[in-house]
Scaffold this motif. Structure first.
Motif, PDB file in Angstrom:
ATOM      1  N   ALA A 277     -20.713  22.712  10.695  1.00 33.10           N
ATOM      2  CA  ALA A 277     -20.715  23.865  11.609  1.00 33.10           C
ATOM      3  C   ALA A 277     -19.648  23.735  12.688  1.00 33.10           C
ATOM      4  O   ALA A 277     -18.972  24.700  13.036  1.00 33.10           O
ATOM      5  N   TYR A 278     -19.492  22.506  13.225  1.00 34.86           N
ATOM      6  CA  TYR A 278     -18.607  22.326  14.383  1.00 34.86           C
ATOM      7  C   TYR A 278     -17.670  21.142  14.182  1.00 34.86           C
ATOM      8  O   TYR A 278     -18.052  20.135  13.581  1.00 34.86           O
ATOM      9  N   PHE A 279     -16.493  21.242  14.779  1.00 32.78           N
ATOM     10  CA  PHE A 279     -15.445  20.226  14.664  1.00 32.78           C
ATOM     11  C   PHE A 279     -14.864  19.962  16.041  1.00 32.78           C
ATOM     12  O   PHE A 279     -14.409  20.894  16.716  1.00 32.78           O
ATOM     13  N   ALA A 280     -14.916  18.681  16.445  1.00 29.39           N
ATOM     14  CA  ALA A 280     -14.282  18.266  17.713  1.00 29.39           C
ATOM     15  C   ALA A 280     -13.250  17.203  17.371  1.00 29.39           C
ATOM     16  O   ALA A 280     -13.492  16.356  16.502  1.00 29.39           O
ATOM     17  N   SER A 281     -12.093  17.261  18.051  1.00 27.96           N
ATOM     18  CA  SER A 281     -11.015  16.352  17.673  1.00 27.96           C
ATOM     19  C   SER A 281     -10.179  15.965  18.888  1.00 27.96           C
ATOM     20  O   SER A 281      -9.995  16.792  19.811  1.00 27.96           O
ATOM     21  N   GLU A 282      -9.637  14.759  18.842  1.00 30.01           N
ATOM     22  CA  GLU A 282      -8.725  14.331  19.910  1.00 30.01           C
ATOM     23  C   GLU A 282      -7.543  15.278  19.997  1.00 30.01           C
ATOM     24  O   GLU A 282      -6.939  15.456  21.041  1.00 30.01           O
ATOM     25  N   GLU A 283      -7.194  15.893  18.856  1.00 32.47           N
ATOM     26  CA  GLU A 283      -5.989  16.737  18.799  1.00 32.47           C
ATOM     27  C   GLU A 283      -6.281  18.208  19.055  1.00 32.47           C
ATOM     28  O   GLU A 283      -5.398  19.053  18.898  1.00 32.47           O
ATOM     29  N   GLU A 284      -7.527  18.530  19.390  1.00 34.22           N
ATOM     30  CA  GLU A 284      -7.877  19.939  19.656  1.00 34.22           C
ATOM     31  C   GLU A 284      -8.320  20.096  21.112  1.00 34.22           C
ATOM     32  O   GLU A 284      -9.063  19.263  21.635  1.00 34.22           O
ATOM     33  N   GLU A 285      -7.901  21.198  21.739  1.00 29.67           N
ATOM     34  CA  GLU A 285      -8.278  21.425  23.142  1.00 29.67           C
ATOM     35  C   GLU A 285      -9.764  21.726  23.265  1.00 29.67           C
ATOM     36  O   GLU A 285     -10.449  21.322  24.180  1.00 29.67           O
ATOM     37  N   GLU A 286     -10.264  22.504  22.284  1.00 29.75           N
ATOM     38  CA  GLU A 286     -11.662  22.945  22.344  1.00 29.75           C
ATOM     39  C   GLU A 286     -12.397  22.568  21.058  1.00 29.75           C
ATOM     40  O   GLU A 286     -11.749  22.345  20.021  1.00 29.75           O
ATOM     41  N   ILE A 287     -13.713  22.636  21.091  1.00 28.99           N
ATOM     42  CA  ILE A 287     -14.533  22.454  19.886  1.00 28.99           C
ATOM     43  C   ILE A 287     -14.321  23.673  18.986  1.00 28.99           C
ATOM     44  O   ILE A 287     -14.303  24.813  19.461  1.00 28.99           O
ATOM     45  N   GLN A 288     -14.143  23.425  17.682  1.00 32.41           N
ATOM     46  CA  GLN A 288     -13.944  24.512  16.712  1.00 32.41           C
ATOM     47  C   GLN A 288     -15.258  24.834  16.008  1.00 32.41           C
ATOM     48  O   GLN A 288     -15.946  23.946  15.540  1.00 32.41           O
ATOM     49  N   SER A 289     -15.619  26.107  15.958  1.00 34.99           N
ATOM     50  CA  SER A 289     -16.784  26.516  15.153  1.00 34.99           C
ATOM     51  C   SER A 289     -16.283  26.844  13.756  1.00 34.99           C
ATOM     52  O   SER A 289     -15.431  27.725  13.592  1.00 34.99           O
ATOM     53  N   LEU A 290     -16.785  26.116  12.745  1.00 30.24           N
ATOM     54  CA  LEU A 290     -16.246  26.269  11.378  1.00 30.24           C
ATOM     55  C   LEU A 290     -17.126  27.141  10.491  1.00 30.24           C
ATOM     56  O   LEU A 290     -16.639  27.877   9.644  1.00 30.24           O
ATOM     57  N   ARG A 291     -18.456  26.992  10.629  1.00 28.42           N
ATOM     58  CA  ARG A 291     -19.317  27.705   9.671  1.00 28.42           C
ATOM     59  C   ARG A 291     -20.713  27.911  10.267  1.00 28.42           C
ATOM     60  O   ARG A 291     -21.411  26.930  10.557  1.00 28.42           O
ATOM     61  N   ALA A 292     -21.091  29.185  10.419  1.00 25.42           N
ATOM     62  CA  ALA A 292     -22.448  29.469  10.918  1.00 25.42           C
ATOM     63  C   ALA A 292     -23.460  28.913   9.913  1.00 25.42           C
ATOM     64  O   ALA A 292     -23.281  29.030   8.702  1.00 25.42           O
ATOM     65  N   GLY A 293     -24.479  28.256  10.418  1.00 22.35           N
ATOM     66  CA  GLY A 293     -25.520  27.728   9.524  1.00 22.35           C
ATOM     67  C   GLY A 293     -25.233  26.340   9.007  1.00 22.35           C
ATOM     68  O   GLY A 293     -26.074  25.731   8.344  1.00 22.35           O
ATOM     69  N   GLY A 294     -24.044  25.801   9.311  1.00 18.65           N
ATOM     70  CA  GLY A 294     -23.760  24.415   8.890  1.00 18.65           C
ATOM     71  C   GLY A 294     -24.714  23.464   9.590  1.00 18.65           C
ATOM     72  O   GLY A 294     -25.098  23.693  10.740  1.00 18.65           O
ATOM     73  N   ALA A 295     -25.075  22.387   8.899  1.00 16.69           N
ATOM     74  CA  ALA A 295     -26.096  21.479   9.454  1.00 16.69           C
ATOM     75  C   ALA A 295     -25.500  20.316  10.233  1.00 16.69           C
ATOM     76  O   ALA A 295     -26.218  19.553  10.883  1.00 16.69           O
ATOM     77  N   CYS A 296     -24.168  20.140  10.178  1.00 14.85           N
ATOM     78  CA  CYS A 296     -23.558  18.967  10.816  1.00 14.85           C
ATOM     79  C   CYS A 296     -22.475  19.365  11.818  1.00 14.85           C
ATOM     80  O   CYS A 296     -21.878  20.440  11.723  1.00 14.85           O
ATOM     81  N   ALA A 297     -22.263  18.421  12.755  1.00 14.28           N
ATOM     82  CA  ALA A 297     -21.173  18.539  13.730  1.00 14.28           C
ATOM     83  C   ALA A 297     -20.370  17.249  13.653  1.00 14.28           C
ATOM     84  O   ALA A 297     -20.964  16.153  13.667  1.00 14.28           O
ATOM     85  N   VAL A 298     -19.043  17.367  13.531  1.00 14.02           N
ATOM     86  CA  VAL A 298     -18.196  16.196  13.295  1.00 14.02           C
ATOM     87  C   VAL A 298     -17.160  16.065  14.414  1.00 14.02           C
ATOM     88  O   VAL A 298     -16.471  17.038  14.740  1.00 14.02           O
ATOM     89  N   ALA A 299     -17.096  14.857  15.000  1.00 13.76           N
ATOM     90  CA  ALA A 299     -16.067  14.556  16.009  1.00 13.76           C
ATOM     91  C   ALA A 299     -15.146  13.490  15.436  1.00 13.76           C
ATOM     92  O   ALA A 299     -15.629  12.522  14.829  1.00 13.76           O
ATOM     93  N   VAL A 300     -13.838  13.688  15.587  1.00 11.40           N
ATOM     94  CA  VAL A 300     -12.886  12.741  14.983  1.00 11.40           C
ATOM     95  C   VAL A 300     -11.746  12.382  15.929  1.00 11.40           C
ATOM     96  O   VAL A 300     -11.339  13.181  16.772  1.00 11.40           O
ATOM     97  N   ASP A 301     -11.256  11.151  15.777  1.00 12.58           N
ATOM     98  CA  ASP A 301      -9.909  10.806  16.183  1.00 12.58           C
ATOM     99  C   ASP A 301      -9.124  10.758  14.877  1.00 12.58           C
ATOM    100  O   ASP A 301      -9.248   9.802  14.122  1.00 12.58           O
ATOM    101  N   PRO A 302      -8.348  11.795  14.582  1.00 13.20           N
ATOM    102  CA  PRO A 302      -7.752  11.900  13.243  1.00 13.20           C
ATOM    103  C   PRO A 302      -6.789  10.754  12.909  1.00 13.20           C
ATOM    104  O   PRO A 302      -6.718  10.318  11.756  1.00 13.20           O
ATOM    105  N   LEU A 303      -6.052  10.290  13.926  1.00 11.47           N
ATOM    106  CA  LEU A 303      -5.122   9.207  13.667  1.00 11.47           C
ATOM    107  C   LEU A 303      -5.138   8.285  14.874  1.00 11.47           C
ATOM    108  O   LEU A 303      -4.522   8.563  15.897  1.00 11.47           O
ATOM    109  N   ASP A 304      -5.864   7.170  14.747  1.00 11.16           N
ATOM    110  CA  ASP A 304      -5.959   6.201  15.851  1.00 11.16           C
ATOM    111  C   ASP A 304      -4.889   5.124  15.660  1.00 11.16           C
ATOM    112  O   ASP A 304      -4.702   4.623  14.552  1.00 11.16           O
ATOM    113  N   GLY A 305      -4.201   4.804  16.747  1.00 10.51           N
ATOM    114  CA  GLY A 305      -3.176   3.753  16.659  1.00 10.51           C
ATOM    115  C   GLY A 305      -1.786   4.320  16.423  1.00 10.51           C
ATOM    116  O   GLY A 305      -0.909   3.656  15.876  1.00 10.51           O
ATOM    117  N   SER A 306      -1.584   5.570  16.870  1.00  2.00           N
ATOM    118  CA  SER A 306      -0.321   6.282  16.576  1.00  2.00           C
ATOM    119  C   SER A 306       0.918   5.478  16.964  1.00  2.00           C
ATOM    120  O   SER A 306       1.938   5.556  16.302  1.00  2.00           O
TER     121      SER A 306
END
Ligand code: AFP
Length: 355
Positions: free
Chosen positions: A96-125
């Motif tokens: 349902a939701y996506f939070a990322s080091e590379e995004e300013e805001e939390i992204q809503s991906l899919r109404a009714g989704g059961a999970c919320a995912v937070a990522v550092d997409p590339l650590d150690g750049s």
């Protein structure tokens, strides 16, 4: 003996998909998490294939021409990795939701989704062009009926899964679903295969990880702990220590999960480092979940990381984790700093009665 691929022994480990299928069949309510982990595995395998090309994929470590919300200059691979994860999660009905080091805001991906995912997409750049281990860190929560903020602004203890992909001499997915930590190595065909049932962190260690160039900025509790380590067998700890610093949280974490150790990125006196450098939501919390599941501890020096509630998407936290005996000693140092310390010539500048 070489297996069908010519590279792997016949008894190569169980594929991640089969592992997730067994896990989801073992209890109700696990489908969404299993599908989310499978999507993250696909994205990280794609990132690993890009990292493996190094300079052949173009200047992945070059500036992408912008900064992220926290002011870090984005590298090309930061952006490509974020795009790969976001694409995989958009295609996953469970998220349902996506939070990322590379995004300013939390992204809503899919109404009714059961999970919320937070990522550092590339650590150690900063290590991309140095060809040293880098990674992707992820944290999975149940989506909250309170929406995006309720899904992420909560204690890390409410995570249902966490892990990282490490892109190194071998690439692997290190994962916890709340019952220990397993490692899945990426094989030449692009499949993750289980290689280590239940990684665990030894209680004690003689190895610490910290960026020693910041010594002059550290606060007293950290200086005291590191001074004691440096004093070695002649000092209050009466044993010698070793130091490692990869400047890649994923790389340092993997070493500690593999052989023990203690990692410190403390608050320091530099402007902007009042809470250290690492972010609570998508770096410290998932690493803390993994570390505790492997028998270690994770704290900010005073508070257990998994008890902390972020107040903002990119909020930072001091981070100390690893072998529980050493984490406990660092917590003691922080507790001591609130009391007058006995100054004794017997032990140089510090207390006679130190534990
Ligand atoms: P980058 O992704 O910007 O390289 O930062 C990596 C990191 O967040 C973490 O992986 C390291 O432990 C830490 O920064 C290294 O920080 P220093 O460069 O200050 O040592």
């Amino acid at each position: 003996m070489a297996g069908a691929t010519g590279l792997l022994p016949e008894a190569a480990g169980e594929e991640l998909d089969a592992y997730l299928a067994r896990w989801r069949q073992a209890a109700a309510g696990r489908d969404a998490v299993a599908e989310t982990i499978a999507a993250l595995a696909r994205a990280t395998a794609e990132i690993a294939a890009l990292v493996r090309l190094g300079p052949l994929a173009g200047a992945l470590g070059a500036a992408a021409g912008a900064a992220n919300a926290d002011g870090d200059i984005q590298k090309k691979l930061d952006v490509l990795a974020n795009d790969a994860v976001l694409k995989a999660l958009r295609a996953c009905e469970a998220v349902a939701y996506f939070a990322s080091e590379e995004e300013e805001e939390i992204q809503s991906l899919r109404a009714g989704g059961a999970c919320a995912v937070a990522v550092d997409p590339l650590d150690g750049s900063s290590n991309i062009d140095a060809n040293t281990s880098i990674g992707t860190i992820f944290s999975v929560y149940p989506a909250s009926p309170d929406g995006a903020t309720g899904s992420f602004f909560r204690p890390g203890s409410e995570q249902v899964a966490a892990g990282y992909a490490i892109y190194g001499p071998f690439s692997a997915l290190v994962l916890t679903l709340g019952a220990g930590v397993d490692m899945f190595v990426l094989d030449p065909s692009g499949l993750y295969r289980r290689a280590d049932a239940h990684m665990s962190i030894p209680r004690s260690t003689r190895e610490y990880a910290i960026n020693a160039s910041n010594y002059r900025y550290w606060l007293e509790p950290v200086r005291d702990f590191i001074d004691d380590c440096i004093a070695g067998a002649e000092g209050p700890r009466a044993k010698d220590f070793n130091m490692r610093w990869l400047a890649s949280l994923v790389g340092d974490t993997h070493r500690i999960l593999s052989r023990g150790g203690v990692f410190l990125y403390p608050a320091d006196k530099r402007p902007g480092y009042e809470r250290g450098r690492l972010r609570l939501m998508y770096e410290a919390a998932p690493i803390a979940f993994l570390v505790e599941q492997a028998g270690g501890d994770a704290t900010d020096g005073l508070t257990r990381i998994l008890d902390k509630v972020p107040g903002a998407l990119h909020e930072r936290t001091p981070l100390v984790f690893g072998s529980s005996d050493k984490v406990a000693r660092i917590v003691e140092h922080h507790a001591d700093s609130s009391h007058a310390r006995i100054r004794s010539p017997l032990f140089g500048k510090r207390g006679l009665f130190r534990a």
